[in-house]
Each structure stands twice: as C-alpha cells, then as structure tokens.
Design an enzyme around this catalytic site. Structure first.
Site, PDB file in Angstrom:
ATOM      1  N   ALA A  89     -16.249 -15.642 -42.862  1.00  0.00           N
ATOM      2  CA  ALA A  89     -17.246 -14.588 -42.675  1.00  0.00           C
ATOM      3  C   ALA A  89     -16.770 -13.650 -41.580  1.00  0.00           C
ATOM      4  O   ALA A  89     -15.967 -14.028 -40.726  1.00  0.00           O
ATOM      5  CB  ALA A  89     -18.595 -15.191 -42.299  1.00  0.00           C
ATOM      6  N   ASP A  90     -17.269 -12.429 -41.624  1.00  0.00           N
ATOM      7  CA  ASP A  90     -16.974 -11.475 -40.563  1.00  0.00           C
ATOM      8  C   ASP A  90     -18.206 -10.604 -40.357  1.00  0.00           C
ATOM      9  O   ASP A  90     -18.886 -10.247 -41.320  1.00  0.00           O
ATOM     10  CB  ASP A  90     -15.766 -10.604 -40.922  1.00  0.00           C
ATOM     11  CG  ASP A  90     -15.286  -9.798 -39.716  1.00  0.00           C
ATOM     12  OD1 ASP A  90     -14.820 -10.414 -38.748  1.00  0.00           O
ATOM     13  OD2 ASP A  90     -15.412  -8.558 -39.733  1.00  0.00           O
ATOM     14  N   THR A  91     -18.486 -10.310 -39.107  1.00  0.00           N
ATOM     15  CA  THR A  91     -19.668  -9.510 -38.760  1.00  0.00           C
ATOM     16  C   THR A  91     -19.239  -8.239 -38.065  1.00  0.00           C
ATOM     17  O   THR A  91     -18.395  -8.273 -37.169  1.00  0.00           O
ATOM     18  CB  THR A  91     -20.592 -10.315 -37.810  1.00  0.00           C
ATOM     19  OG1 THR A  91     -20.959 -11.533 -38.464  1.00  0.00           O
ATOM     20  CG2 THR A  91     -21.852  -9.533 -37.464  1.00  0.00           C
TER      21      THR A  91
END
Length: 209
Positions: A89-91
C-alpha cells in the site's frame, strides 16, 4: 478461487499497516528489503517514490504502489519463500494536483502543515495484492479538514517528531487529531491501509474474514 493461504506477506515498514491487519485478524509476515546483508536489495525507496512531472496524485499513488509490489514480488522469489498473497500500500496527501510526500526535515514539515492548516485536502491510499501471477488493486480516497493552526501550534506539533516519515507531515491517529475538524472517507485509509478495500481484496483470494 480456492488457494487458501493462512497468512499474507505485508511489504511495508509501517507499524500502523501491521496493526490494521491485526485488527482484521489477518496473520501476516513482513516482507522487507534488509539492505545490510543483501547489498543487492538496498532498494532505493526515494527513487521508487519520485514524482513525475505533472503527475496526477491518483496516478502517482497507484504507480508507486505497483512499483513497491513489483519489488516485493521479486524479493519473495529471490528468497524462495513459501507462497502466499503479497500486500502493498502507499498513501499520499494531495491538495489539488499538489502532492505532499514525507517531509525532508522539520522546516519542510512546518511548511506543509501551514499549507494544510485551515483547509481540506485529500488522502489517497492505493492497495495492491498479488497472489501467484494475478494482481488486484483498489484505491481509497478520503477528505480531511484541518482547523486553522497558529505558527506556535505547528512548531509544537513538529517538535513532537510525529510529522517526520508521514505523508503530508501528520498522523491522524496521533497529536494532529486535535486539529482535525472533519473527515469523510476511510479512517483506516487515512492511517495507511483502507480496511474495507483490503478485506475485499483478501476475500477475493479466499480469506474468510
């Protein structure tokens, strides 16, 4: 889909993502690049996270997540680890088309917070899951409204050390909550791993949640 794994690999150093998976009761092992013993694995995270000119925030966060997952899948193969789904995941925090990454230092963090103060921004978290040769992905988009923060309030928050290492220079689950007036979207997504979307992806590969 009947490949039932009892666990997944999480390719993220974020303790918050790990805690969020625990909240869903998902057994997981960390699949990280440990550079010291494997010089070939000293992946350049900064290079992975570089923004291309004029790149839209949604395009950016999905591209970086896919790159992180590519690196994790290669790492898994190199190490000859048991098969299991791999989650990445990446935010990213965005105001209009401006992308706020992790701050370089305290001054940069203060500058970011001054821009977020008294306004609404978007928090985009992309999630990608690979099992065997198949890949599934999802995107969570939330909005966060910050109350106006004085220079002193920003300085005190930066001095806490919390903004460093976080996209947009704040963590929703920490001291910054004192200034978060309104959120719409996914609280877990703002923390870094949107649980609704993640649960959907995991059900797709046979996890009973």
């Amino acid at each position: 889909m009947s490949h039932h794994s009892s666990f997944i690999y999480l390719a993220s150093q974020s303790p918050r993502r790990s805690q969020l998976l625990e909240q869903l009761g998902i057994a997981h092992q960390l699949l990280l690049a440990h550079a010291p013993n494997h010089p070939d694995e000293a992946e350049d995270a900064e290079a992975l996270e570089a923004v291309r000119p004029n790149e839209a925030p949604t395009t950016y966060v999905q591209r970086v997540t896919a790159l992180k997952l590519d690196a994790a899948v290669a790492r898994h193969a190199r190490r000859g680890l048991p098969p299991a789904p791999i989650l990445c995941a990446d935010t990213t925090v965005a105001q209009g088309r401006t992308i706020f990454g992790k701050p370089d230092d305290a001054a940069h963090a203060a500058q970011m917070l001054a821009q977020l103060s008294g306004s609404t921004h978007r928090v985009l978290t992309a999630v990608a899951l690979q099992h065997g040769t198949q890949r599934w992905s999802a995107l969570s988009v939330s909005r966060v409204t910050f109350a106006p923060m004085s220079t002193e309030q920003i300085a005190a928050y930066v001095a806490s050390g919390e903004p460093l290492g976080k996209a947009g220079a704040y963590g929703i689950q920490g001291l910054a909550a004192a200034y978060v007036q309104h959120i719409s979207g996914s609280y877990s997504g703002i923390m870094g791993l949107p649980l609704f979307e993640t649960a959907q992806l995991l059900r797709g590969v046979g996890f009973a949640l």
